[in-house]
Design a protein around this motif. Structure first.
Motif, PDB file in Angstrom:
ATOM      1  N   ALA A   1       4.981   6.428   0.812  1.00  0.00           N
ATOM      2  CA  ALA A   1       3.955   7.468   0.836  1.00  0.00           C
ATOM      3  C   ALA A   1       4.294   8.497  -0.230  1.00  0.00           C
ATOM      4  N   VAL A   2       3.255   9.024  -0.856  1.00  0.00           N
ATOM      5  CA  VAL A   2       3.444  10.030  -1.893  1.00  0.00           C
ATOM      6  C   VAL A   2       2.809  11.344  -1.442  1.00  0.00           C
ATOM      7  N   PHE A   3       3.506  12.435  -1.662  1.00  0.00           N
ATOM      8  CA  PHE A   3       3.060  13.774  -1.287  1.00  0.00           C
ATOM      9  C   PHE A   3       2.912  14.559  -2.578  1.00  0.00           C
TER      10      PHE A   3
ATOM     11  N   GLU B   1       7.971  12.868  -2.939  1.00  0.00           N
ATOM     12  CA  GLU B   1       7.243  14.109  -3.222  1.00  0.00           C
ATOM     13  C   GLU B   1       7.149  14.294  -4.730  1.00  0.00           C
TER      14      GLU B   1
ATOM     15  N   ARG C   1       0.833  -1.184   0.000  1.00  0.00           N
ATOM     16  CA  ARG C   1       0.000   0.000   0.000  1.00  0.00           C
ATOM     17  C   ARG C   1       0.882   1.254   0.000  1.00  0.00           C
ATOM     18  N   THR C   2       0.548   2.191  -0.847  1.00  0.00           N
ATOM     19  CA  THR C   2       1.217   3.489  -0.856  1.00  0.00           C
ATOM     20  C   THR C   2       0.212   4.507  -0.347  1.00  0.00           C
ATOM     21  N   SER C   3       0.585   5.282   0.665  1.00  0.00           N
ATOM     22  CA  SER C   3      -0.376   6.276   1.142  1.00  0.00           C
ATOM     23  C   SER C   3      -0.169   7.594   0.410  1.00  0.00           C
ATOM     24  N   ILE C   4      -1.229   8.337   0.301  1.00  0.00           N
ATOM     25  CA  ILE C   4      -1.299   9.541  -0.524  1.00  0.00           C
ATOM     26  C   ILE C   4      -1.709  10.717   0.349  1.00  0.00           C
ATOM     27  N   LEU C   5      -1.060  11.842   0.135  1.00  0.00           N
ATOM     28  CA  LEU C   5      -1.419  13.060   0.867  1.00  0.00           C
ATOM     29  C   LEU C   5      -1.290  14.242  -0.089  1.00  0.00           C
ATOM     30  N   LYS C   6      -2.291  15.099  -0.101  1.00  0.00           N
ATOM     31  CA  LYS C   6      -2.257  16.259  -1.009  1.00  0.00           C
ATOM     32  C   LYS C   6      -2.932  17.454  -0.340  1.00  0.00           C
TER      33      LYS C   6
END
Lengths: 435, 435
Positions: B353-355, B335, A395-400
């Protein structure tokens, strides 16, 4: 052989708790200390690649190959194995394969992407592991069903490259294993085993590209090697000897219960079969039936040793009392062979797999039920699960954030960054907010 | 200090592939060989319980406690910590806590129970791990945010007992850590650390009941101890030094990019910050900005060592070329600081995790984003995921046949059992079918 005397406990006995603790604490395996040898093998393969793999295969498998090409199984060999296997067995393998595919397809996790009340976007995206190694033991533990159980979840998860390693001591390879690999769609097969195979999968060699995760059971060398390469690659659980706990009431046919206890016991002298029942009559009858059936088993020696050394019959006042004991045992396999299995199922906290009712012998789960037979052993169902699609995805978590909600959240992040002495963390926020 | 000379690569260079491979293969940690010492500590705690824990705490933490009660943190001490922490910081911790709870609640897996076309009932039931241990390092790496990130997913999963261990060398304990534990609802706290704390959690002592799983980062002793107790209990990943990969285009403010690179670098001299960009101009400007910002950082020494020894700037022809490199790096933090981050997100295969975008510095994810900051390091995003509710639940599979569908499936199970030489498996089916 002499009649087995199996351990009998009753939860009415004054010393029950102490004896039950002993049963729980019992070690069924002598763990060989092979750490130093394994370390040397891993180092050699990492430094010398194919050459080291060839050397160890010569030494341990008595297989003199000049090049890795000679240890590579091609499609022609797989096709030959599929030809060689009896039609009925091949059909059974295909039925098992299809049912495992159907069940595991339901396990695929779904991506989640959402916007919260502040307008921050969050999410979890799932992707398959790119390359997986499957270790298949040689010799008598070389089970085609295990090839399916390890390869199918990887395939269903979307793993592009599935590399199987299987030692062929003295050149002997079970055609059923190759047939199962063919049916499951394994990408590459090498006739190598032991710590050297684990090292080749983890570090890669000139011939074998490295994988990202290694699964499958093996001997002490394989287990120690997996433990050491953990981190460089992912690994599954370290498998221990198999076990079953049967909770049975007086509605049972004692012959059926005995047959299920022995199906577990025949795996391995270190396997464990336990019966918990509220019926003293059933307990007696099962014990007698085990003795009678043992005498007719091809693997009598193994099953008898397992039953004698690790078997147990526990008598309880009523079936409700069985469940806390079952959860403490945290069995790999739990049969609820009772009139109302659903009532007991509600109380299951720790178990790898549960088989409900009188018509679900655990062996169905080993082969054609559709669920996975790679399950947590040695009480590890307290913290882990059977093999599944989840073992082959990540799982890759995403934040924007945008300027507005960064302004809302930023000061708190800065306060925590500063409180932890991490000023550059705080600055990466403040610099965007002109603070 | 002298200006850093950071590694600069361009994928146009003839030797790029070789240099990029070196970057990937680079070891950022010297792994101390503490196996033998750790083995001794584990054995001592297993045999002597509290007494051994007290002895090691005296020796390693210079903390002379007469009894475990003196190393047990009670509610009064937690309340005092909550009083002591500044209001702004406490509010920030509470905001972080609530956002982490909300995000993680979405991760709860759902039970699945169904009947297939043959009438066989199958299913997957999820239950929480009963007891979990959380290791919190002492000293400068004693982060309250990490307490939240480890404890909240366990709490959300339904773990009844959450036991925190945190060493307090010379008696010093960070009140923020206790405050975070109080906010998260940790059940028990002990001032112990090192391999002895891991052993106490795994095996139990007179005072500390054993847990089923241990999570949280630690030094070489803690990592080695976790590796050894794996199997007796579950463990999370072995954490390595932190890392960030920033993919940035010319639409960036170089100061922001530099701040994010340094937020990573300030963690640890072994941390790694990498920039991939399609803009030579941005690359130059970021390098200059890093140098300028470094001079003003309280943790300049650490950040400078990290940037000098492990930092890198990679120039690519266009942003599409960045993604295969990013997936090979498999960064803990990625990022996507570009005009169209969603386009690149579609190509992410391996990342913790991706930002996304210009307004999501990684530090938001460390504290208040809501997603977890315990993420796979050292390229392990190829095969593993950040900490989540899934790490604190386990799945029990369910199988239920009746007489009719056992008759349909049984013969195939018997064929496979016999083909594997497991006659008792076959008999457990045939005996029910009167075959």
């Amino acid at each position: 052989m002499e009649k087995c005397v199996v351990l009998r406990l009753s939860n009415k006995d004054a010393d029950f708790e102490a004896k039950f603790r002993d049963l729980l604490a019992g070690k069924r395996e002598v763990s060989e200390d092979v750490d130093q040898i394994v370390r040397d093998i891993l180092d050699a393969v990492r430094l010398e690649g194919d050459r080291a793999v060839l050397n160890y295969t010569r030494k341990f498998d008595r297989l003199d190959a000049a090049a890795m090409a000679d240890l590579t199984v091609g499609q022609a060999e797989i096709d030959a194995a599929l030809e060689e296997v009896a039609g009925e067995t091949l059909d059974a393998l295909r039925l098992a394969h299809d049912r495992i595919v159907t069940h595991h397809a339901r396990q695929m996790p779904k991506d989640d992407r959402y916007t919260d009340t502040l307008g921050v976007e969050l999410g979890s995206l799932w992707t398959a592991v790119e390359a997986v190694g499957i270790y298949v033991p040689g010799g008598t533990a070389s089970y085609p069903s295990s090839v399916l159980m390890n390869a199918v979840p990887a395939k269903v998860a979307g793993v592009e490259r599935i590399v199987m390693v299987v030692p062929s001591p003295d050149g002997v390879l079970n055609p059923l294993v190759l047939a199962a690999a063919g049916i499951a769609g394994v990408s590459e097969i090498y006739r190598i085993g032991g710590a050297q195979a684990v090292a080749a999968l983890a570090y890669g060699t000139e011939t074998i590209a490295p994988v990202a995760k290694i699964v499958g059971p093996g001997n002490a060398f394989v287990a120690a090697a997996k433990r050491r390469v953990f981190g460089t690659v992912g690994i599954d659980m370290i498998a221990g000897p198999s076990e079953v706990l049967i909770i049975a009431d007086s509605t049972n046919n004692p012959d059926w219960v005995a047959a299920d206890l022995l199906a577990q016991a025949e795996h391995d002298a270190a396997a464990q079969s336990i019966l918990i029942t509220d019926s003293a009559e059933l307990a007696e009858a099962v014990e007698a039936a085990v003795e009678a059936q043992l005498k007719t088993l091809p693997r009598e020696d193994v099953a008898r040793a397992s039953w004698r050394d690790f078997g147990a019959i526990v008598l309880v006042g009523d079936l409700e009392e069985a469940m806390p004991l079952a959860n403490r045992i945290a069995p790999e396999h739990l049969e609820l062979a009772v009139a109302d299995p659903e009532a007991l199922l509600k109380k299951v906290r720790n178990a790898g797999a549960v088989f409900l009712g009188h018509y679900t012998p655990e062996a169905i789960g080993d082969y054609v039920g559709g669920s996975n037979h790679v399950l947590p052993t040695a009480r590890s169902a307290r913290f882990s699960s059977g093999l599944s699609v989840m073992d082959f995805v990540k799982r890759t978590s995403i934040l924007k954030c945008n300027a507005e909600n960064l302004r809302a959240l930023g000061p708190a992040a800065m306060a925590l960054g500063e409180s932890e002495g991490l000023s550059a963390h705080a600055r990466s926020v403040s610099i965007r907010l002109n603070l």
